[in-house]
Design a protein around this motif. Sequence first.
Motif, mmCIF file in Angstrom:
data_model
loop_
_atom_site.group_PDB
_atom_site.id
_atom_site.type_symbol
_atom_site.label_atom_id
_atom_site.label_comp_id
_atom_site.label_asym_id
_atom_site.label_seq_id
_atom_site.Cartn_x
_atom_site.Cartn_y
_atom_site.Cartn_z
ATOM 1 N N GLU A 1 28.593 38.418 48.311
ATOM 2 C CA GLU A 1 28.594 39.551 47.194
ATOM 3 C C GLU A 1 29.865 40.461 47.452
ATOM 4 O OE1 GLU A 1 25.396 41.323 44.988
ATOM 5 O OE2 GLU A 1 26.004 42.845 46.206
ATOM 6 N N THR A 2 29.874 41.052 48.849
ATOM 7 C CA THR A 2 30.815 41.929 49.293
ATOM 8 C C THR A 2 31.883 41.284 49.212
ATOM 9 O OG1 THR A 2 29.085 43.261 50.441
ATOM 10 C CG2 THR A 2 31.367 43.646 51.096
ATOM 11 N N ARG A 3 32.035 40.088 49.602
ATOM 12 C CA ARG A 3 33.438 39.283 49.527
ATOM 13 C C ARG A 3 34.268 39.254 48.355
ATOM 14 N NH1 ARG A 3 34.886 33.346 50.708
ATOM 15 N NH2 ARG A 3 36.892 33.438 51.097
ATOM 16 N N LEU A 4 33.177 38.997 47.283
ATOM 17 C CA LEU A 4 33.760 39.106 46.019
ATOM 18 C C LEU A 4 34.216 40.364 45.314
ATOM 19 C CD1 LEU A 4 34.365 37.088 43.518
ATOM 20 C CD2 LEU A 4 32.004 37.574 42.866
ATOM 21 N N TYR A 5 33.340 41.342 45.566
ATOM 22 C CA TYR A 5 33.792 42.853 45.431
ATOM 23 C C TYR A 5 35.170 43.136 45.908
ATOM 24 C CZ TYR A 5 30.053 44.613 42.868
ATOM 25 O OH TYR A 5 28.918 44.608 41.651
#
Length: 468
Positions: free
Chosen positions: A353-357
């Motif tokens: 999730e953080t990678r996408l953000y």
Amino acid sequence: MGPDSRFRALFDDPRWALAIVRATVLEAAHPQIGAALLDSSTFVTHPWRRLRNTLLSLQRMFGPDDHVRQREAARLNRLHARLNGTDARHRPYDALDPAVRAWVVATLFESAVTMCRMSGQPLDQEATEQLYAEFQAYLAALGDDGGHLPPTLHEFWSYYDRVVEEELENTEAMRIILYKLFDHLPAPPLLHGLPTLWAAGRAVAGPVIGAVTVASLPEPFRRRAGLPELPGTRTLMQGAYLAVGLARLLPEGWVSAEGITDLLALSPGSDDPRARTVAALRDRMKRAGALIRLLTPLPPEPEPAADDGTRRSAEEFFAEVLDQTGNGYLDWPDLAAMARELSGRLDLDEPEETRLYDAFADWWRELQSALDTDGDGRISAHEYAAAVPSLAGPALIKVAEVLFDATDKDGDQTIDAEEYRTLFHTAFLRDPAGTQVAYTRSAFVKDFLSFMSGRRRSTAYDPLLADA
């Protein structure tokens, strides 16, 4: 908590539709919540998507699976951790503030109790205490300390009255919900292509819902906020709750929240067996719309562009896709809303999730550097249209690659039919248009760039990021 809880039963109570609007208004009247909604929420531009996501979240939190509940609570906490800033009066807001989250739960509980009272079926003391305990458990499942909601029901009412009288304000977000949201509510997918019929129904229902909601708000807040109560609205309010409550007499399953949301999201081209019925219904609606146009002519609709229907102007792309929050500008909250929607559909955990953000944040910095010509920290529709609409730099390519990796759950470097459905399903439809057996990385990146650079419409991405 669980499927037998009192709160879970509210999902399928038609009166809950009115109560949830009331609760949302009371939430938005809190300065911190109102600021967060105004800056980061998509509830004005994408209300049906917001409704679907809220319903899904509540189903997860009150379902029977404790593991699912824990994952959803963790997801909500990550989402709220990203919602912070300052309002127009330079006051800080933080969606993780435990007192603020307690107020959200308080409005839901109080509106549920008020809903039953207004419809002539008040909850007895035992039922009210059980419902309050369930809302306390909901807050505890998010990891918040119990002290921010009073420990007993008797103490709750003093707490609720104090917040209403001392903390709530006539915020812009609250005014949007009361006076703008229903006046501009876009049609659900079921009614796409029927603008006349939808506009006529909305013109009647919008003011009624607003008047009923205002009449149901606590009187001390109505006076302090200067919200007018027109003569007869209290009678209208009680009549609305009673009338909506009669829908509970319909056969079981007819008024289930999931079934209604499913129907609103249904399109005639889907694989759902009810598609033929919907197609016939749409045909009758078109005839009704034609009759309405004859009786009450509306301004003529613009002629469609003379092309194959897949292209759109830079202005259209900006309004329909990029400006997710609907404030007329492109800034970080708009791209964060995209990341939030994609993360939710794919049910991502950390660190994906953080990678996408982070990928979307890099794209925002690239867009800001290239298009923010006046240096005000945001991109206007004019700035975007004056630039090259098909701008697709390295950062956008990185977003496409990260999204491909997140969708490719088994890591075989292709997106199979099931993985494709997970990303592109529209509400509760089972099979989105264009499902592919094997979607390669290069093809996925090419299609994503073609859509996100504003060059072409897409039967997959438009329902994902452009539809309401």
